[in-house]
Enzyme design. Structure first.
Site, PDB file in Angstrom:
ATOM      1  CB  CYS A  53      -1.422 -57.740 -19.116  1.00  0.00           C
ATOM      2  SG  CYS A  53      -0.323 -56.590 -19.992  1.00  0.00           S
TER       3      CYS A  53
ATOM      4  CG  ASP B 261      -3.881 -61.610 -21.975  1.00  0.00           C
ATOM      5  OD1 ASP B 261      -3.423 -61.075 -20.943  1.00  0.00           O
ATOM      6  OD2 ASP B 261      -3.325 -62.580 -22.536  1.00  0.00           O
TER       7      ASP B 261
ATOM      8  CE  LYS C 140      -2.978 -57.778 -10.234  1.00  0.00           C
ATOM      9  NZ  LYS C 140      -2.609 -59.198 -10.359  1.00  0.00           N
TER      10      LYS C 140
ATOM     11  CB  CYS D  37       3.612 -61.256  -9.464  1.00  0.00           C
ATOM     12  SG  CYS D  37       3.656 -62.167 -11.029  1.00  0.00           S
TER      13      CYS D  37
END
Length: 392
Positions: A209, A233, A215, A334
């Site tokens: 993702c 993605d 990242k 998150c």
């Protein structure tokens, strides 16, 4: 702009932010930027003052306010000096009536506050979600070293090995170190959970993702630009941002793959059983990032949260199929909600009895179920959950 006119401008922007939150429209920072682009009369001090009022009002309201004025009146209750600016003079807002609606306070809508409390996020831990975040940098080890990098302003070393911390609002995009790819903006918590995957040079690593590739770039640096790194993605626009970022950072091993929503496996069939490590930085509520996007708590509904959890489970199962025996699966959200963290990780282990959860030592945070959790109040980072599983 007069102080009263600034308050009225903030009220108008808040009306737009509230409408966008209800309709899942543009984020607040874009709305603020668009509003000022059509109002050239506002100077830099005006823009800063209005923006501060907008975000202070957003943070002061728990549930979605009925209007921008109601949101601003909530802020008046916290800062009585603002009341005198409601005098109706010039472009100032009309005087305050004793019976007009005032937005409710709190950390979030009641159902969401309860979900946080059930995940052991309450009191000071919950209030910390609405503070202002500092600016964190990751020093790109492909181009620079943290101990020898020279920057225009002093920065404090952070908890992550390549991290630096600066005050909120520092304009690093204008620095040569940024344009040359020596630094990237990345929350220290994000750096820590990315490092938990322990990506190594020469491995085949999949960032399932990848989004805009924050990242991905950190993984490439950890791999010393050696091996194969797949950034996948379903969002074409976000994924397209990776190429210029990778060029600036000197990353040469990243390959992008655009996936079809709900049919992601079709574009990854050649990688089944091949990867050494897969990172699933899964779509989530973003409940750990309210310091940066406080209106995010107005956008979330129980149904949306359930849909996020379902997508996370599906992507974890897909990631498991891509790994070779002994491979590592990193799961990151998150969020501080257990439904997107500890409970999700535990459910994965139940569905996949041949997998084990690895012990993590991030240098911050605390254990939560089969994984680890970082939180603003405890760790000074955004809120994250991370778990790493190994295929036996």
């Amino acid at each position: 702009m007069t102080p009263g006119a600034r308050v009225q401008a903030a009220i108008e922007i808040l009306d737009l932010v509230i409408a966008a939150a209800r309709a899942n429209g543009a984020p607040a920072d874009r709305i603020v930027g668009d509003w000022f682009r059509t109002r050239r009369f506002a100077g830099s001090k005006d823009r800063r003052a209005v923006r501060d009022l907008v975000y202070a009002a957003i943070r002061a309201c728990g549930p979605v306010p009925v209007s921008g004025r109601a949101a601003m009146l909530r802020l008046v209750q916290e800062d009585s000096n603002l009341a005198s600016l409601f005098d109706g003079q010039g472009h100032a807002p009309a005087p305050i009536s004793p019976d007009e609606p005032v937005a409710a306070g709190g950390v979030a809508p009641p159902w969401l506050e309860l979900a946080l409390a059930e995940s052991d996020i309450a009191g000071a831990d919950a209030l910390a979600l609405l503070t202002r975040a500092p600016l964190d940098l990751r020093v790109n080890s492909l181009k620079a070293e943290r101990d020898t990098l020279e920057l225009p302003e002093p920065a404090e070393p952070g908890l992550a090995p390549h991290s630096l911390r600066l005050p909120h609002g520092t304009q690093v995009e204008a620095w040569e170190a940024y344009s040359s790819g020596q630094i990237e903006v990345q929350d220290i918590g994000s750096q820590l959970v990315c490092a938990a995957l322990n990506a190594q040079p020469g491995e085949l690593v999949i960032d399932l993702c990848a989004g805009a590739g924050g990242k991905t770039l950190a993984l490439a640096a950890a791999m010393d630009n050696r091996g194969r790194l797949i950034a996948a993605d379903t969002d074409r626009a976000r994924l397209s941002r990776l190429e210029p970022r990778a060029w600036r950072a000197g990353v040469t091993i990243a390959e992008t793959r655009l996936l079809n929503p709900n049919r992601e496996a079709e574009a990854l069939v050649d990688l089944v059983g091949q990867a050494n490590a897969v990172l699933v930085d899964a779509p989530c509520s973003g409940a750990g990032t309210w310091r940066r996007s406080p209106e995010g708590r107005w956008r979330l509904t129980p149904d949306q949260l359930a849909r996020y959890a379902a997508v996370q489970a599906r992507l974890l199962d897909l990631a498991a199929s891509l790994l070779r025996p002994g491979g590592r699966l990193g799961f990151v959200t998150c969020s501080l909600l257990d439904v997107e963290g500890a409970s999700q990780a535990a459910a994965f282990l139940t569905r996949h009895p041949g997998w084990t959860a690895q012990d993590l030592a991030l240098g911050a945070g605390e254990a939560r179920g089969p994984g680890w959790r970082l939180a603003p109040n405890r760790d000074g980072t955004d809120g994250f959950f991370v778990a790493c599983f190994r295929k036996t």
